[in-house]
Design a protein around this motif. Sequence first.
Motif, short mmCIF file in Angstrom:
data_model
loop_
_atom_site.label_atom_id
_atom_site.label_comp_id
_atom_site.label_asym_id
_atom_site.label_seq_id
_atom_site.Cartn_x
_atom_site.Cartn_y
_atom_site.Cartn_z
N ARG A 133 0.80 -1.22 0.00
CA ARG A 133 0.00 0.00 0.00
C ARG A 133 0.83 1.26 0.00
O ARG A 133 0.32 2.36 -0.13
CB ARG A 133 -0.88 0.03 1.23
N LYS A 134 2.11 1.09 0.22
CA LYS A 134 2.98 2.24 0.34
C LYS A 134 3.14 2.90 -1.03
O LYS A 134 3.80 2.35 -1.91
CB LYS A 134 4.34 1.75 0.81
N THR A 135 2.48 4.01 -1.27
CA THR A 135 2.57 4.61 -2.59
C THR A 135 3.59 5.75 -2.64
O THR A 135 4.02 6.17 -3.68
CB THR A 135 1.21 5.17 -3.04
N ARG A 136 3.96 6.26 -1.49
CA ARG A 136 4.96 7.32 -1.49
C ARG A 136 6.13 6.93 -0.61
O ARG A 136 5.96 6.53 0.52
CB ARG A 136 4.37 8.61 -0.95
N GLU A 137 7.30 7.05 -1.16
CA GLU A 137 8.45 6.71 -0.35
C GLU A 137 9.27 7.97 -0.12
O GLU A 137 9.47 8.78 -1.02
CB GLU A 137 9.32 5.70 -1.09
N LYS A 138 9.69 8.14 1.13
CA LYS A 138 10.47 9.33 1.43
C LYS A 138 11.95 8.96 1.33
O LYS A 138 12.40 7.98 1.89
CB LYS A 138 10.12 9.80 2.85
N LEU A 139 12.69 9.75 0.60
CA LEU A 139 14.12 9.49 0.50
C LEU A 139 14.85 10.33 1.54
O LEU A 139 14.37 11.37 1.96
CB LEU A 139 14.62 9.92 -0.88
N SER A 140 16.04 9.87 1.90
CA SER A 140 16.88 10.75 2.71
C SER A 140 18.00 11.22 1.77
O SER A 140 17.97 10.93 0.57
CB SER A 140 17.41 9.99 3.92
N TYR A 141 18.95 11.92 2.32
CA TYR A 141 20.02 12.44 1.47
C TYR A 141 21.37 11.93 1.96
O TYR A 141 21.61 11.84 3.16
CB TYR A 141 19.98 13.98 1.47
N CYS A 142 22.22 11.63 0.99
CA CYS A 142 23.53 11.08 1.32
C CYS A 142 24.34 12.09 2.15
O CYS A 142 24.39 13.27 1.82
CB CYS A 142 24.26 10.76 0.01
N LYS A 143 24.97 11.59 3.21
CA LYS A 143 25.72 12.48 4.11
C LYS A 143 26.98 13.02 3.43
O LYS A 143 27.53 14.01 3.87
CB LYS A 143 26.12 11.72 5.37
N LEU A 144 27.43 12.35 2.36
CA LEU A 144 28.66 12.81 1.73
C LEU A 144 28.40 13.73 0.54
O LEU A 144 29.00 14.78 0.41
CB LEU A 144 29.49 11.60 1.26
N CYS A 145 27.47 13.34 -0.35
CA CYS A 145 27.29 14.14 -1.57
C CYS A 145 25.97 14.92 -1.58
O CYS A 145 25.78 15.79 -2.43
CB CYS A 145 27.36 13.25 -2.81
N GLY A 146 25.06 14.62 -0.66
CA GLY A 146 23.80 15.36 -0.58
C GLY A 146 22.75 14.91 -1.59
O GLY A 146 21.65 15.44 -1.64
N GLU A 147 23.08 13.88 -2.39
CA GLU A 147 22.11 13.39 -3.38
C GLU A 147 21.09 12.46 -2.71
O GLU A 147 21.36 11.92 -1.64
CB GLU A 147 22.86 12.62 -4.49
N PRO A 148 19.91 12.25 -3.36
CA PRO A 148 18.92 11.34 -2.78
C PRO A 148 19.51 9.95 -2.55
O PRO A 148 20.27 9.46 -3.39
CB PRO A 148 17.82 11.27 -3.85
N ALA A 149 19.15 9.35 -1.42
CA ALA A 149 19.72 8.03 -1.11
C ALA A 149 18.78 7.28 -0.18
O ALA A 149 18.00 7.88 0.54
CB ALA A 149 21.08 8.20 -0.44
N ARG A 150 18.88 5.95 -0.21
CA ARG A 150 18.06 5.15 0.71
C ARG A 150 18.79 4.92 2.03
O ARG A 150 18.19 4.65 3.04
CB ARG A 150 17.72 3.80 0.08
N ASN A 151 20.12 5.03 1.98
CA ASN A 151 20.91 4.83 3.19
C ASN A 151 21.67 6.12 3.52
O ASN A 151 21.64 7.07 2.74
CB ASN A 151 21.90 3.68 2.98
N ALA A 152 22.36 6.10 4.64
CA ALA A 152 23.09 7.31 5.06
C ALA A 152 24.13 7.73 4.02
O ALA A 152 24.34 8.91 3.77
CB ALA A 152 23.75 7.06 6.40
N ILE A 153 24.77 6.75 3.42
CA ILE A 153 25.76 7.02 2.36
C ILE A 153 25.24 6.37 1.08
O ILE A 153 24.93 5.18 1.07
CB ILE A 153 27.14 6.40 2.70
N CYS A 154 25.15 7.16 -0.01
CA CYS A 154 24.58 6.60 -1.24
C CYS A 154 25.54 5.58 -1.86
O CYS A 154 26.73 5.55 -1.53
CB CYS A 154 24.24 7.70 -2.24
#
Length: 279
Positions: free
Chosen positions: A251-272
Amino acid sequence: MDKEWFINEFENKASETIRKYKLINNADKVIVACSGGKDSTTVLYLLNKFGYKPEALILDLAIGSWSETNLTNIKTFCKEEGIKLHVVSMREEFGCSICYIKSIVGQKQKLQSCTICGILKRWLLNKKARGLGATKLATGHNLDDEAQTVLLNVFNGNPKLGIKSGPKVGIIRDRMFVTRIKPLFFHRERDVRRYSELLGFPVLYDKCPCSVGSFRSLIREFLNKIEKDEPETKQNILSMWMVLSPLLAGRKTREKLSYCKLCGEPARNAICKSCQILS
Ligand code: SF4
Ligand code: ZN
């Protein structure tokens, strides 16, 4: 099959995919991720023909003469069609060629060379497209590519990896993430090739020399072999996947991304994944 009929059908199918899946709206700025090959050049040509005023973006991977020819070809094509082209050099971005990165990282992290290249390309394309003000990033993926990806993820024991695949990639809405679209999602590779040949696009039909021996190549050959007797196999895999993937996603239709701690790009984990490779 009559040439004109084929061209018409091919173009109508792309236009129908764009309409049905709402791939592009009038306010969009579309960048096409080009490789210099038949698929992305076809997408670029079609979007230009349909009046979406796309711009082209190519990553110069510096894979010897293969990259040089692709670069020359896309420059020629964009000049002839009056399309703005942006070239990004992997060597300048990462300080060395993709082949060098792959040889070092491949050994240390036990990753396939195409996996490394794919992760870095996706990272760079998203970053550069966003920097160019793109709201959509079009790629040349076709039905054969998509069927291969479904099997690849299944054989790798990670079918959920592909749940956001489709003509419009992802349900991820994020200011840092440029939505990827695939106008050729329902086109067979052989039809794209025929279209490209009929229109005389200046493209290489050879596969990337680094793809030899990759897992994807094995699956490509496997599916091509099966299709000699069962011609609807790839289509069936994709159709099945279009039904299954929303169920797997739940049912999860929206997923929130976090941002890579090193490059600032969208990532699922702390470091992309890109920074993990480059570190
Ligand atoms: Fe990169 Fe592999 Fe594609 Fe070659 S085939 S461009 S190495 S992902
Ligand atoms: Zn990162």
